[in-house]
Design an enzyme around this catalytic site. Structure first.
Site: not given
Length: 350
Positions: A79, A124, A173, A232
């Site tokens: 993202k 975020d 999320t 990640r």
């Protein structure tokens, strides 16, 4: 001007969140340059990239500002990378902050009024913005203006400040925690799915090229297989495998045997399960006869935070078909029971 030490901390934090980040146009060490800076450099995500290119080309042709975009999905799927790539594609300055850092309406007002024309603001964990702050975003996103209340009581007045045209890119999320009025103001809402093993292998190859690390294809495929479908995690495991190779085997070349030993040392099995995953499975199996068991009870049994279990570990266990949510609680599937017996070495339920 706020002078008290407590408020001084808040002021310092506000200054931090409105400061632009360093984007890919600045020199960066190899460890940081692993994040792609252009949309075409992003591995996989063909459908997502096509939609974004369509929006970018269209807005450039009309001379307008890119519409607001919301990315959602599990953590570690790109993202933030998409936000950085978008800023570079449209030639805009990128400003990054997070939902928890914006505590008061004044914090958000300071950020918005400091934006320049065509800037891209990335928030975020946007679902964690307080509701009172979120309401400031409604006119900002729709009308590019914010309303500020001056004074209190009957004499209070509302002043509307016009903002420069900007693009808001949100990441979350937990999209279900974003209110409907907020979601409706985004021009594109895009879910990011887990990566396939082939795409993860390509990401790892790109990283090895940037870090000048030799490798066998089979070794990188093994890392990809154990990376939980998350870029990640794949990069993190690659770094630790490289550490093992250089520190234990005294080589910078990653072969399959060295990679397998490193991953086993890290406690990552062939399915990508880590210690906490195995604790969850063994706790449900041994302590609750395979379930059902409530989430809070399960979290307490393994000494983990409820939100961490629900948001981080549980989705992957469900994706692997090991765990199931029911109205009565969490239950091991047939595959989960088999995994608990064969892989975890647990005894059969009596």
């Amino acid at each position: 001007m706020i002078e008290s030490s407590k408020d001084g901390y808040k002021k310092q934090k506000t200054q931090r969140v409105v400061e632009p980040v360093v984007v890919a146009s600045d020199p960066a060490p190899a460890e940081q340059s692993i994040r792609p800076s252009k949309i075409d450099d992003i591995v996989g995500r063909e459908s997502e990239k096509r939609k974004l290119r369509m929006m970018i080309n269209s807005t450039k042709r009309r001379g307008e500002v890119l519409d607001h975009i919301l990315f959602y999905g599990p953590p570690g799927l790109g993202k933030t990378t998409f936000a950085i790539a978008l800023a570079n594609e449209i030639g805009a300055s990128l400003r990054i902050t997070s939902g928890p850092a914006i505590e008061r309406p004044g914090d958000l007002a300071a950020i918005l009024t400091n934006l320049k024309a065509n800037d891209l603001l990335f928030i975020d964990e946007i679902h964690r913005i307080p509701r009172t702050v979120e309401e400031i975003l409604y006119p900002a996103m729709e009308d590019r203006a914010i309303d500020i209340v001056m004074g209190k009581g009957p004499s209070a007045k509302t002043i509307r400040l016009t903002l420069e045209p900007f693009t808001l890119v949100g990441a979350t999320t937990q999209i279900g925690k974003i209110s409907s009025p907020m979601r409706d103001r985004f021009g594109l809402i895009q879910r990011l799915e887990y990566f396939g093993e082939d795409d993860l292998t390509l990401i790892l190859k790109r990283a090895c090229g940037l870090w000048e690390v030799g490798y066998e294809d089979k070794a990188l495929m093994e890392i990809a297989k154990r990376s939980r479908g998350t870029a990640r995690v794949a990069i993190r495991l690659l770094k630790r495998v490289r550490d093992y190779a250089e520190g234990e085997v005294l080589t910078s070349h990653l072969d399959f045997d060295t990679t397998s030993k490193a991953l086993d040392l890290l406690g990552v099995d062939e399915m990508g399960l880590e210690e906490i995953d195995r604790k969850i499975l063994s706790s449900i199996y041994n302590n609750y006869n395979g379930g059902p068991v409530g989430l809070s009870t399960l979290a307490a049994a393994i000494s983990e935070d409820v939100n961490t279990v629900e948001a981080v570990y549980e989705p992957f266990l469900m994706k692997c078909g090991l765990l199931q949510r029911t109205s009565r609680g969490r239950v091991l599937t047939e595959r989960g029971l088999k995994h608990a017996i064969e892989i975890l070495g647990l005894s059969s339920i009596i």
